[in-house]
Motif scaffolding. Structure first.
Motif, PDB file in Angstrom:
ATOM      1  N   ARG B  45     -14.747  28.526 -22.914  1.00 12.41           N
ATOM      2  CA  ARG B  45     -15.860  29.484 -22.823  1.00 12.41           C
ATOM      3  C   ARG B  45     -16.151  29.895 -21.393  1.00 12.41           C
ATOM      4  NH1 ARG B  45     -14.321  29.976 -26.956  1.00 12.41           N
ATOM      5  NH2 ARG B  45     -15.234  29.468 -28.984  1.00 12.41           N
ATOM      6  N   ARG B  46     -15.526  29.201 -20.437  1.00 10.98           N
ATOM      7  CA  ARG B  46     -15.757  29.523 -19.026  1.00 10.98           C
ATOM      8  C   ARG B  46     -14.406  29.818 -18.388  1.00 10.98           C
ATOM      9  NH1 ARG B  46     -19.969  25.069 -16.846  1.00 10.98           N
ATOM     10  NH2 ARG B  46     -18.355  23.590 -17.442  1.00 10.98           N
ATOM     11  N   LEU B  72     -15.733  36.650 -25.276  1.00 16.18           N
ATOM     12  CA  LEU B  72     -16.440  35.498 -24.697  1.00 16.18           C
ATOM     13  C   LEU B  72     -17.947  35.674 -24.763  1.00 16.18           C
ATOM     14  CD1 LEU B  72     -14.217  34.563 -21.655  1.00 16.18           C
ATOM     15  CD2 LEU B  72     -14.954  33.012 -23.473  1.00 16.18           C
ATOM     16  N   GLY B  77     -19.976  32.682 -23.897  1.00 13.35           N
ATOM     17  CA  GLY B  77     -19.194  32.271 -22.741  1.00 13.35           C
ATOM     18  C   GLY B  77     -19.207  33.362 -21.680  1.00 13.35           C
TER      19      GLY B  77
END
Lengths: 142, 115
Positions: B45-46, B72, B77
């Motif tokens: 998510r990052r 995302l 994210g």
């Protein structure tokens, strides 16, 4: 005035061959890197469109004619795919936020932005797009 | 798949950093898209995309990055971009993408922004 021509099958892997052809044609004539980048972008966008949509899965070729003059670089790009006039495509809303942002039409918008003159003709069963970029003028306003 | 693009990824402090080198055109971009989508599908998510080695991008490359950013965002994210070369940054600006992506001058700042 110098003229360079290239014919390649309209297959996506050939985009790199086209990019190298444009880069070397412009480099041999001392065209400024920034101007050359704009021209590469415009040619890449048009050829990508032809490869992705123009032939709709059938085989065909793209002809590129690059003329480098004192004041202009002129590109003529021709294909025998479905008739398509890129100049009729509406510009995308580049101010839309992420949720409303659409990607369609961005490639042709780039072409209109970086080139100084565009002309489309459907001639003898071929799409022919002629694009001109001034090479001795101040940078265009983008 | 294409000789004109290299993609690799690694993890730094829980952030996935994707490194893209070469040119992102309508052919080569698919490789970068596959890597980023694979990370998202795997739960990442990052994500930071380091573009220091990217010398060329067309609307097809932008399409891949926009689609990852949208995906995302849906998953709460974020995707951040680092180290854009001037010519690539100009294409972002022409598309108005400099207003919808978070752009960082260096990778470390982009990674640390998640902390």
């Amino acid at each position: 005035m110098k003229r360079y021509t290239l014919q390649v099958p309209a297959d996506l892997p050939n985009l790199e061959i086209i990019a190298d052809f444009i880069a070397s044609s412009l480099d041999q004539n001392g065209i400024d890197d920034r101007v050359a980048y704009d021209i590469r972008l415009a040619v890449d966008e048009i050829c990508s469109n032809i490869m992705l949509y123009g032939y709709r899965g059938s085989k065909g070729a793209i002809d590129i004619d690059c003329t480098v003059g004192d004041q202009y670089v002129q590109l003529e790009i021709a294909d025998e795919g479905v008739p398509f006039n890129p100049l009729t495509l509406p510009d995308p809303d580049i101010d839309a936020d992420l949720d409303h942002r659409k990607i369609g039409g961005l490639g042709i918008f780039f072409v209109k932005t970086v080139m100084d003159e565009l002309e489309y003709k459907f001639r003898g069963g071929r799409n022919v797009l002629t694009m001109k970029k001034r090479v001795n003028a101040p940078p265009s306003g983008h | 798949m294409s000789g004109s693009l290299d993609v690799s990824n690694r993890q730094v402090n829980g952030v996935d950093v994707v490194f893209i080198r070469g040119r992102m055109d309508a052919h080569s971009s698919t490789e970068a898209g596959a890597t980023i989508n694979g990370l998202i599908e795997g739960g990442s998510r990052r994500i930071v995309v380091n573009l220091s080695g990217l010398e060329y991008i067309s609307s097809s490359g932008l399409r891949i990055l926009l689609s990852a950013l949208k995906q995302l965002k849906k998953e709460d994210g974020a995707l951040k971009l680092a180290c854009l070369q001037p010519s690539v940054r100009e294409v972002f600006a022409m598309a108005g993408f400099d207003r919808i992506f978070l752009l960082y001058d260096d990778e470390e700042s982009a990674v640390n922004s998640f902390a």
